[in-house]
Write a protein that holds these residues in place. Structure first.
Motif, PDB file in Angstrom:
ATOM      1  N   ALA A  30       0.868  -1.237   0.007  1.00  0.00           N
ATOM      2  CA  ALA A  30       0.110  -0.071   0.032  1.00  0.00           C
ATOM      3  C   ALA A  30       0.953   1.205   0.000  1.00  0.00           C
ATOM      4  CB  ALA A  30      -0.832  -0.057   1.179  1.00  0.00           C
ATOM      5  N   TRP A  31       0.482   2.088  -0.832  1.00  0.00           N
ATOM      6  CA  TRP A  31       1.165   3.474  -0.849  1.00  0.00           C
ATOM      7  C   TRP A  31       0.028   4.569  -0.446  1.00  0.00           C
ATOM      8  CZ3 TRP A  31       1.529  -0.392  -4.323  1.00  0.00           C
ATOM      9  CH2 TRP A  31       2.948  -0.700  -4.474  1.00  0.00           C
ATOM     10  N   GLU A  32       0.581   5.624   0.632  1.00  0.00           N
ATOM     11  CA  GLU A  32      -0.163   6.487   0.967  1.00  0.00           C
ATOM     12  C   GLU A  32      -0.345   7.719  -0.203  1.00  0.00           C
ATOM     13  OE1 GLU A  32      -0.852   9.443   4.861  1.00  0.00           O
ATOM     14  OE2 GLU A  32       1.146   8.378   4.650  1.00  0.00           O
ATOM     15  N   HIS A  33      -1.506   8.079  -0.408  1.00  0.00           N
ATOM     16  CA  HIS A  33      -1.547   9.480  -1.323  1.00  0.00           C
ATOM     17  C   HIS A  33      -0.850  10.761  -0.618  1.00  0.00           C
ATOM     18  CE1 HIS A  33      -5.704   7.720  -2.855  1.00  0.00           C
ATOM     19  NE2 HIS A  33      -4.699   7.024  -2.905  1.00  0.00           N
ATOM     20  N   LYS A  34      -0.372  11.211  -1.484  1.00  0.00           N
ATOM     21  CA  LYS A  34       0.352  12.684  -0.839  1.00  0.00           C
ATOM     22  C   LYS A  34      -0.338  13.396  -0.320  1.00  0.00           C
ATOM     23  CE  LYS A  34       3.218  13.193  -5.181  1.00  0.00           C
ATOM     24  NZ  LYS A  34       3.232  13.959  -6.386  1.00  0.00           N
ATOM     25  N   ASP A  35      -1.767  13.492  -0.325  1.00  0.00           N
ATOM     26  CA  ASP A  35      -2.630  14.265   0.625  1.00  0.00           C
ATOM     27  C   ASP A  35      -2.920  13.756   1.916  1.00  0.00           C
ATOM     28  OD1 ASP A  35      -4.607  12.462   0.088  1.00  0.00           O
ATOM     29  OD2 ASP A  35      -5.819  13.910  -1.044  1.00  0.00           O
ATOM     30  N   GLY A  88      -5.709   8.808   1.857  1.00  0.00           N
ATOM     31  CA  GLY A  88      -6.020   7.539   1.389  1.00  0.00           C
ATOM     32  C   GLY A  88      -4.896   6.830   0.853  1.00  0.00           C
ATOM     33  N   PHE A  89      -5.128   5.342   0.321  1.00  0.00           N
ATOM     34  CA  PHE A  89      -4.139   4.646   0.036  1.00  0.00           C
ATOM     35  C   PHE A  89      -4.300   4.202  -1.422  1.00  0.00           C
ATOM     36  CE2 PHE A  89      -4.003   4.676   4.512  1.00  0.00           C
ATOM     37  CZ  PHE A  89      -2.394   4.741   4.841  1.00  0.00           C
ATOM     38  N   ASN A  90      -3.202   3.900  -2.409  1.00  0.00           N
ATOM     39  CA  ASN A  90      -3.455   2.650  -3.272  1.00  0.00           C
ATOM     40  C   ASN A  90      -2.940   1.513  -3.030  1.00  0.00           C
ATOM     41  OD1 ASN A  90      -4.193   4.875  -5.112  1.00  0.00           O
ATOM     42  ND2 ASN A  90      -1.893   5.205  -5.877  1.00  0.00           N
ATOM     43  N   ILE A  91      -3.527   0.547  -3.132  1.00  0.00           N
ATOM     44  CA  ILE A  91      -3.175  -0.976  -2.495  1.00  0.00           C
ATOM     45  C   ILE A  91      -3.155  -1.791  -3.848  1.00  0.00           C
ATOM     46  CG2 ILE A  91      -4.059  -2.944  -1.307  1.00  0.00           C
ATOM     47  CD1 ILE A  91      -5.421  -0.827   0.677  1.00  0.00           C
ATOM     48  N   LEU A  92      -2.042  -2.472  -3.798  1.00  0.00           N
ATOM     49  CA  LEU A  92      -1.730  -3.547  -4.907  1.00  0.00           C
ATOM     50  C   LEU A  92      -1.816  -4.928  -4.284  1.00  0.00           C
ATOM     51  CD1 LEU A  92      -0.785  -4.443  -7.728  1.00  0.00           C
ATOM     52  CD2 LEU A  92       1.564  -4.020  -6.918  1.00  0.00           C
ATOM     53  N   LEU A  93      -2.524  -5.539  -4.385  1.00  0.00           N
ATOM     54  CA  LEU A  93      -2.729  -6.864  -3.993  1.00  0.00           C
ATOM     55  C   LEU A  93      -2.474  -8.183  -5.153  1.00  0.00           C
ATOM     56  CD1 LEU A  93      -6.289  -7.032  -2.203  1.00  0.00           C
ATOM     57  CD2 LEU A  93      -4.027  -6.764  -1.332  1.00  0.00           C
ATOM     58  N   THR A  94      -1.345  -9.070  -4.511  1.00  0.00           N
ATOM     59  CA  THR A  94      -0.880  -9.977  -5.551  1.00  0.00           C
ATOM     60  C   THR A  94      -1.612 -11.197  -5.056  1.00  0.00           C
ATOM     61  OG1 THR A  94       1.105 -10.471  -3.679  1.00  0.00           O
ATOM     62  CG2 THR A  94       1.249  -9.069  -5.734  1.00  0.00           C
ATOM     63  N   ILE A  96      -3.631  -3.462   7.472  1.00  0.00           N
ATOM     64  CA  ILE A  96      -2.794  -2.600   7.089  1.00  0.00           C
ATOM     65  C   ILE A  96      -2.124  -1.505   8.082  1.00  0.00           C
ATOM     66  CG2 ILE A  96      -2.338  -0.522   5.377  1.00  0.00           C
ATOM     67  CD1 ILE A  96      -4.601  -1.498   3.743  1.00  0.00           C
ATOM     68  N   ARG A  97      -0.554  -1.545   8.267  1.00  0.00           N
ATOM     69  CA  ARG A  97      -0.105  -0.894   9.421  1.00  0.00           C
ATOM     70  C   ARG A  97       0.999   0.000   8.687  1.00  0.00           C
ATOM     71  NH1 ARG A  97      -0.884  -1.236  14.620  1.00  0.00           N
ATOM     72  NH2 ARG A  97       1.145  -1.532  14.879  1.00  0.00           N
ATOM     73  N   GLN A  98       1.446   0.996   9.400  1.00  0.00           N
ATOM     74  CA  GLN A  98       2.560   1.812   8.987  1.00  0.00           C
ATOM     75  C   GLN A  98       3.727   0.776   8.829  1.00  0.00           C
ATOM     76  OE1 GLN A  98       2.936   4.891  12.157  1.00  0.00           O
ATOM     77  NE2 GLN A  98       1.691   6.250  10.921  1.00  0.00           N
ATOM     78  N   PRO A  99       4.434   1.321   7.934  1.00  0.00           N
ATOM     79  CA  PRO A  99       5.827   0.280   7.760  1.00  0.00           C
ATOM     80  C   PRO A  99       6.858   0.904   8.902  1.00  0.00           C
ATOM     81  CG  PRO A  99       5.852   2.158   5.954  1.00  0.00           C
ATOM     82  CD  PRO A  99       4.418   2.261   6.827  1.00  0.00           C
ATOM     83  N   LYS A 100       7.614  -0.162   9.388  1.00  0.00           N
ATOM     84  CA  LYS A 100       8.700   0.045  10.236  1.00  0.00           C
ATOM     85  C   LYS A 100       9.878   0.474   9.421  1.00  0.00           C
ATOM     86  CE  LYS A 100       7.468  -4.272  13.059  1.00  0.00           C
ATOM     87  NZ  LYS A 100       8.332  -5.641  13.373  1.00  0.00           N
ATOM     88  N   PRO A 101      10.583   1.442  10.411  1.00  0.00           N
ATOM     89  CA  PRO A 101      11.876   1.920   9.871  1.00  0.00           C
ATOM     90  C   PRO A 101      12.813   0.757   9.612  1.00  0.00           C
ATOM     91  CG  PRO A 101      11.388   2.831  11.991  1.00  0.00           C
ATOM     92  CD  PRO A 101      10.231   1.608  11.652  1.00  0.00           C
ATOM     93  N   VAL A 102      13.544   0.904   8.172  1.00  0.00           N
ATOM     94  CA  VAL A 102      14.387   0.009   7.694  1.00  0.00           C
ATOM     95  C   VAL A 102      15.200  -0.645   8.797  1.00  0.00           C
ATOM     96  CG1 VAL A 102      16.212  -0.264   6.016  1.00  0.00           C
ATOM     97  CG2 VAL A 102      14.340   1.330   5.676  1.00  0.00           C
TER      98      VAL A 102
END
Length: 51
Positions: free
Chosen positions: A17-22, A25-31, A41-47
């Motif tokens: 999932a990628w957050e919209h610039k504003d 919302g999110f764009n979600i790509l499901l495989t 859907i959770r916030q990503p952890k730092p690298v």
């Protein structure tokens, strides 16, 4: 997708999932689709924490 609860939970990557610039919302790509219908859907952890 998450199977189980708490410390016994098993995460299966089924997309991204990628957050919209504003930030509204999110764009979600499901495989794959979860068989149980549960999608978390959770916030990503730092690298440095992704080990």
């Amino acid at each position: 997708m998450v199977d189980g609860e708490g410390d016994n939970a098993f995460w299966t990557k089924i997309g991204a999932a990628w957050e919209h610039k504003d930030g509204k919302g999110f764009n979600i790509l499901l495989t794959a689709m979860p068989l149980n219908g549960r999608l978390v859907i959770r916030q990503p952890k730092p690298v440095e924490d992704q080990r």
